[in-house]
Design a protein around this motif. Structure first.
Motif, PDB file in Angstrom:
ATOM      1  N   ALA A   1      13.342  25.753  -5.579  1.00 18.80           N
ATOM      2  CA  ALA A   1      13.594  24.710  -4.578  1.00 18.80           C
ATOM      3  C   ALA A   1      14.865  25.004  -3.792  1.00 18.80           C
ATOM      4  CB  ALA A   1      13.687  23.348  -5.261  1.00 18.80           C
ATOM      5  N   LEU A   2      15.878  25.538  -4.461  1.00 14.45           N
ATOM      6  CA  LEU A   2      17.120  25.886  -3.768  1.00 14.45           C
ATOM      7  C   LEU A   2      16.879  27.012  -2.770  1.00 14.45           C
ATOM      8  CD1 LEU A   2      20.166  25.411  -3.533  1.00 14.45           C
ATOM      9  CD2 LEU A   2      20.489  27.012  -5.433  1.00 14.45           C
ATOM     10  N   ASN A   3      16.078  28.004  -3.146  1.00 14.29           N
ATOM     11  CA  ASN A   3      15.746  29.093  -2.223  1.00 14.29           C
ATOM     12  C   ASN A   3      15.059  28.572  -0.966  1.00 14.29           C
ATOM     13  OD1 ASN A   3      15.064  32.097  -4.233  1.00 14.29           O
ATOM     14  ND2 ASN A   3      16.746  30.656  -4.319  1.00 14.29           N
ATOM     15  N   ARG A   4      14.310  27.480  -1.101  1.00 13.70           N
ATOM     16  CA  ARG A   4      13.547  26.932   0.021  1.00 13.70           C
ATOM     17  C   ARG A   4      14.308  25.866   0.806  1.00 13.70           C
ATOM     18  NH1 ARG A   4       7.899  25.834  -3.320  1.00 13.70           N
ATOM     19  NH2 ARG A   4       7.073  27.972  -3.247  1.00 13.70           N
ATOM     20  N   ALA A   5      15.436  25.387   0.288  1.00 15.28           N
ATOM     21  CA  ALA A   5      16.130  24.248   0.881  1.00 15.28           C
ATOM     22  C   ALA A   5      16.574  24.558   2.308  1.00 15.28           C
ATOM     23  CB  ALA A   5      17.332  23.861   0.029  1.00 15.28           C
ATOM     24  N   GLY A   6      16.498  23.536   3.169  1.00 14.35           N
ATOM     25  CA  GLY A   6      16.876  23.715   4.562  1.00 14.35           C
ATOM     26  C   GLY A   6      18.085  22.916   4.980  1.00 14.35           C
ATOM     27  N   SER A   7      18.701  22.185   4.044  1.00 18.61           N
ATOM     28  CA  SER A   7      19.863  21.367   4.375  1.00 18.61           C
ATOM     29  C   SER A   7      20.677  21.130   3.116  1.00 18.61           C
ATOM     30  CB  SER A   7      19.427  20.021   4.962  1.00 18.61           C
ATOM     31  OG  SER A   7      18.751  19.248   3.975  1.00 18.61           O
ATOM     32  N   VAL A   8      21.880  20.609   3.305  1.00 11.74           N
ATOM     33  CA  VAL A   8      22.726  20.269   2.167  1.00 11.74           C
ATOM     34  C   VAL A   8      22.022  19.262   1.269  1.00 11.74           C
ATOM     35  CG1 VAL A   8      24.848  19.044   1.532  1.00 11.74           C
ATOM     36  CG2 VAL A   8      24.920  20.842   3.271  1.00 11.74           C
ATOM     37  N   GLU A   9      21.383  18.264   1.865  1.00 11.91           N
ATOM     38  CA  GLU A   9      20.709  17.236   1.063  1.00 11.91           C
ATOM     39  C   GLU A   9      19.565  17.826   0.249  1.00 11.91           C
ATOM     40  OE1 GLU A   9      22.992  15.302   4.205  1.00 11.91           O
ATOM     41  OE2 GLU A   9      21.536  16.948   4.209  1.00 11.91           O
ATOM     42  N   GLU A  10      18.790  18.719   0.832  1.00  7.78           N
ATOM     43  CA  GLU A  10      17.696  19.341   0.080  1.00  7.78           C
ATOM     44  C   GLU A  10      18.237  20.206  -1.054  1.00  7.78           C
ATOM     45  OE1 GLU A  10      14.946  21.391   2.595  1.00  7.78           O
ATOM     46  OE2 GLU A  10      14.581  19.640   3.865  1.00  7.78           O
ATOM     47  N   ALA A  11      19.368  20.850  -0.834  1.00 11.02           N
ATOM     48  CA  ALA A  11      19.995  21.614  -1.915  1.00 11.02           C
ATOM     49  C   ALA A  11      20.417  20.688  -3.046  1.00 11.02           C
ATOM     50  CB  ALA A  11      21.198  22.386  -1.383  1.00 11.02           C
ATOM     51  N   GLY A  12      20.888  19.490  -2.706  1.00  7.80           N
ATOM     52  CA  GLY A  12      21.259  18.528  -3.735  1.00  7.80           C
ATOM     53  C   GLY A  12      20.072  18.103  -4.572  1.00  7.80           C
ATOM     54  N   ARG A  13      18.920  17.932  -3.935  1.00  8.66           N
ATOM     55  CA  ARG A  13      17.720  17.576  -4.702  1.00  8.66           C
ATOM     56  C   ARG A  13      17.278  18.737  -5.591  1.00  8.66           C
ATOM     57  NH1 ARG A  13      16.722  14.722   0.183  1.00  8.66           N
ATOM     58  NH2 ARG A  13      15.471  16.394   1.121  1.00  8.66           N
ATOM     59  N   ALA A  14      17.464  19.953  -5.115  1.00  8.48           N
ATOM     60  CA  ALA A  14      17.148  21.118  -5.947  1.00  8.48           C
ATOM     61  C   ALA A  14      18.081  21.193  -7.147  1.00  8.48           C
ATOM     62  CB  ALA A  14      17.246  22.395  -5.114  1.00  8.48           C
ATOM     63  N   ALA A  15      19.353  20.846  -6.936  1.00  6.08           N
ATOM     64  CA  ALA A  15      20.326  20.896  -8.031  1.00  6.08           C
ATOM     65  C   ALA A  15      19.896  20.020  -9.194  1.00  6.08           C
ATOM     66  CB  ALA A  15      21.703  20.466  -7.523  1.00  6.08           C
ATOM     67  N   ALA A  16      19.296  18.880  -8.894  1.00  4.12           N
ATOM     68  CA  ALA A  16      18.869  17.966  -9.955  1.00  4.12           C
ATOM     69  C   ALA A  16      17.762  18.564 -10.814  1.00  4.12           C
ATOM     70  CB  ALA A  16      18.409  16.649  -9.342  1.00  4.12           C
ATOM     71  N   LEU A  17      17.024  19.535 -10.279  1.00  2.50           N
ATOM     72  CA  LEU A  17      15.946  20.174 -11.039  1.00  2.50           C
ATOM     73  C   LEU A  17      16.458  21.288 -11.948  1.00  2.50           C
ATOM     74  CD1 LEU A  17      13.237  20.506  -8.226  1.00  2.50           C
ATOM     75  CD2 LEU A  17      13.242  18.873 -10.125  1.00  2.50           C
ATOM     76  N   ILE A  18      17.663  21.799 -11.668  1.00  2.00           N
ATOM     77  CA  ILE A  18      18.222  22.877 -12.487  1.00  2.00           C
ATOM     78  C   ILE A  18      18.819  22.225 -13.727  1.00  2.00           C
ATOM     79  CG2 ILE A  18      19.855  24.798 -12.567  1.00  2.00           C
ATOM     80  CD1 ILE A  18      19.607  25.002  -9.521  1.00  2.00           C
ATOM     81  N   THR A  19      18.030  22.128 -14.773  1.00  2.00           N
ATOM     82  CA  THR A  19      18.397  21.344 -15.947  1.00  2.00           C
ATOM     83  C   THR A  19      19.487  21.989 -16.792  1.00  2.00           C
ATOM     84  OG1 THR A  19      16.374  22.312 -16.863  1.00  2.00           O
ATOM     85  CG2 THR A  19      16.281  20.009 -16.203  1.00  2.00           C
TER      86      THR A  19
END
Length: 760
Positions: free
Chosen positions: A398-416
């Motif tokens: 998800a982080l590789n695909r993120a297009g904004s700071v906010e999307e990167a934040g949502r990806a961070a929550a998945l990295i357990t």
């Protein structure tokens, strides 16, 4: 007769040389791989960095697997063997402690379970990557890497093998269980006030302490030497738990008006290095930066819209529980006696009979005390990275695909796991998010072993928005170098222990110098070797009277020193040797071994300020004089009587060594690279030392990302792209890495020295 013997020897040498030569990849190659949707074109530039052009993300994952195997297959083999507890099949009994620990923690068993919960797109990427790795193995067999000439062809790669990389990182970047066991070992023989000040503390509100617990457990006979039975850095296949710098500024502080981000993760210096540079181009995406052999994702770097990097948070996500026996095969729980989960593990040992290991688990986790004494008190460890439903792989995708700071934040929550500080920038804004899951404890601060009776159980998780995070801070900049993350309005408790902000302090000083920063400025900052720690404690050292002639000359050299750790100076050697001896003497005076102490610079700075009364009886002069005398004696014995002729670079050599082959005659030197390196443990250009003052831990990768023109971003890694010691790309980054030089990963390289075409 001698003639025929000579001819035979020449033939054998030629055969061996030819076999080794065949392990080098060809300059031009075409390979068929089942499952590709279209041909993939790969060009390797003058530094051996691949530029992969693929029609889809799955095709790119297959290609990345192929090139990782092409250049790093034996490194990947060791990674999965280490995490699976199978190193001793190759290395014999020397690696049994590592295998026993991996089997006890059940890293592979848990990775198998985690594969089942991965989303379909993540599983597809893992499978596509495995197809690429296996295509190389099938084509090359025992010629996949030099080491396999003796070992035979590696087993096929699987999606589970890729998940093991995350399990390994989650384990070694969260080392609180060692600290808990050290505190227990000290309890009863060292005053609690001393134990409490060995490690710096965070300033957040700390839950009720558990300070009295270790003494009670000592009375129960809990082994106080268990910590020494657990593998720990700088042993091979381990990592330090504190690592990395990151800083990011928005357009108000740059020459271009767009954000700039810099990051350099600090890990063990090995041969080959942990990172592998790559550029991946898809019809709708570009990825460039640091990949990790064994993993199909970009770990650190940038895509078309954002750039990101990580530092270790230092969160406490491990607790040791002392369980109460409840009859044969059982232990006590709040709901009454429960049986242990029991697993039988058979470890194959090269040259010796198999070892059968019985692994027990409680509701908290694996019983680690069985590594020391299966008949003694029962200590189980709970670790966040061992919990089920680990979706770190999905988070990286998800982080590789993120297009904004906010999307990167949502990806961070998945990295357990692990818990990391994710700094990110898009073309307009900057942000910081914490990855991972931090346990919420019913009681206690997690700093020492606790009863397993339920009174200190984990009752939930802090993750995602529950962890500190910030987007577009008012200051327009974010800095972290492993010190505690403090965000106004979020008082999440991340653990008792912390690291001092020596590197962060220097980063902020350099950022304050300009509001027109460029990517080149940030690259120079990453190579900065001024120590804010040395600046702070130098007055205390210079105030110590010196009468002996050589000691006095050595001390005078420090008077006008600017606290820079350059290789052509004597001062860093004098300073670090003196401080190291002082650290040992202060601890020894209280009956504490060096391996039982906290971080050396943080502890020394405390002792020379607020800790003088507690540790020095009010005056540290005598201990400082004794430490200086011992330091100068050692340096004179090795380098002569003229302190002005001593040089930091003579001692402070960055050592990149193979984790297994380093110990073998003839082969060892071929798989070891060394270079005089600046810096020390407290400088931005970090060079943490072992007991011999060799540099064994530092920025194995550096990246600077220019959001005004991401193709002009700057990169370097060490020691080289290839893990084959015969390759010209095994060590060719070393000097550039040491000197702070960089390369770009734009669409067109300066030259292409090898090409590869993968076809369906």
């Amino acid at each position: 007769m001698l003639t025929w013997v000579g001819i035979l020897l020449i033939l054998l040498v030629c055969i061996a040389g030819g076999a080794l030569w065949l392990t080098l990849p060809p300059r031009m190659q075409e390979a068929e791989i089942e499952g590709l949707s279209a041909p993939v074109e790969i060009g390797f530039d003058q530094d051996g960095i691949p530029r992969i052009r693929a029609a889809s993300a799955l095709d790119a994952a297959t290609a990345l697997g192929f090139v990782h195997a092409r250049d790093r297959m034996f490194q990947m083999e060791l990674m999965r063997r280490n995490a699976s507890g199978r190193l001793s099949e190759l290395a014999g009994p020397a690696t049994l402690p590592l295998d026993r620990m991996a089997r006890t923690l059940g890293l592979r068993r848990r990775a198998v379970a985690d594969l089942a919960v991965q989303p379909a797109d993540t599983r597809a990427m893992l499978d596509a990557y495995a197809r690429g790795v296996n295509a190389w193995i099938e084509e090359r067999g025992r010629f996949a890497a030099p080491e396999f000439l003796l070992l035979g062809a590696p087993d096929p790669w699987t999606a589970v093998d890729s998940l093991l990389w995350g399990k390994t990182m989650g384990l070694w970047l969260s080392e609180n269980w060692h600290t808990e066991m050290i505190r227990h070992a000290l309890a009863g023989r060292v005053d609690q006030s001393l134990i409490d000040t060995l490690w710096p503390t965070r300033t957040e509100t700390i839950p009720p302490a558990t300070a009295a617990l270790p003494v009670r457990f000592a009375a129960l006979g809990v082994p106080d030497d268990l910590a020494r039975w657990l593998p720990r850095f700088p042993a091979p296949f381990t990592l330090p738990s504190t690592a990395s710098n990151e800083w990011v500024v928005d357009g108000r502080h740059t020459a271009t008006g767009a954000p700039l981000l810099a990051g350099d993760p600090h890990l063990a210096l090995n041969f080959p290095g942990i990172w592998y540079l790559a550029r991946i181009e898809l019809p709708d995406q570009v990825l460039a930066g640091a990949t990790a052999p064994g993993v199909p994702f970009l770990v650190l770097g940038r895509n078309r819209r954002i750039a990101w990097t990580f530092t270790n948070t230092g969160a406490d996500v491990q607790d040791v529980f002392v369980e109460t026996p409840a009859g044969p095969g059982s232990y006590q729980t709040p709901d009454g006696p429960q049986p242990f989960k029991v697993y039988e593990e058979r470890i194959k040992v090269r040259g010796e009979p198999d070892e059968v290991l019985t692994v027990r688990e409680t509701r908290h986790g694996p019983v680690i005390s069985d590594l020391r004494d299966p008949e003694g008190p029962i200590l189980a460890v709970a670790m966040a990275n061992l919990q089920p439903d680990d979706t770190a792989a999905a988070g990286l995708l998800a982080l590789n695909r993120a297009g904004s700071v906010e999307e990167a934040g949502r990806a961070a929550a998945l990295i357990t796991a692990p818990v990391q500080n994710l700094a990110v920038a898009d073309h307009e804004r900057i942000g910081l998010f914490l990855t991972g899951r931090v346990p919420v404890r019913k009681a206690g601060d997690g700093s020492a072993p606790v009863p397993g009776d339920g009174s200190h159980d984990w009752i939930g998780w802090l993750s995602g928005d529950g962890l500190p995070h910030v987007v577009a801070p008012e200051s327009g900049r974010i800095v972290n170098a492993n010190e505690p993350v403090r965000i106004p309005g979020n008082d999440a408790f991340l653990g008792r222990d912390a690291f001092a902000p020596w590197r962060a302090r220097r980063i902020r000083t350099l950022l304050d110098a300009s509001d027109r920063h460029t990517a080149s400025d940030f690259a120079r900052m990453q190579a900065d070797v001024t120590s804010s720690f040395a600046q702070q404690i130098l007055p205390a050292l210079l105030a110590v009277p010196a009468e002996e002639a050589v000691e006095a000359r050595a001390q005078r050299l420090l008077q006008d020193w600017d606290a820079t750790m350059r290789i052509d100076q004597p001062q860093p050697l004098i300073f670090n040797t003196w401080v190291g001896q002082f650290y040992r003497l202060v601890l020894a005076a209280k009956g504490i071994r060096p391996d039982e102490g906290g971080p050396q610079p943080d502890f020394v700075a405390y002792v020379l300020t607020d800790g003088r009364d507690l540790w020095c009886g009010g005056d540290c002069t005598r201990l400082l004089q004794a430490a200086r005398a011992e330091a100068v004696r050692r340096l004179r014995d090795r380098y002569g009587d003229d302190p002005a002729a001593w040089r930091w670079g003579t001692v402070h050599q960055a050592i990149f060594a193979h984790p297994i082959l380093r110990h073998l005659p003839i082969v060892g030197p071929l798989t070891t690279a060394a270079i005089a390196a600046p810096g020390d443990d407290t400088t931005i250009d970090r060079g943490e030392t072992n007991a011999a003052l060799q540099d064994v831990h530092g920025p194995a990768y550096r990246g600077v990302y220019d959001l005004a023109d991401l193709d002009s971003s700057l990169f370097v890694m060490a020691a080289g792209q290839s893990g084959n010691p015969l390759s010209g790309h095994a060590r060719d980054f070393l000097t550039r890495w040491r000197d702070g030089a960089t390369v770009t990963l734009g669409p067109t390289p300066k030259s292409t020295e090898a090409s590869l075409r993968l076809i369906p």
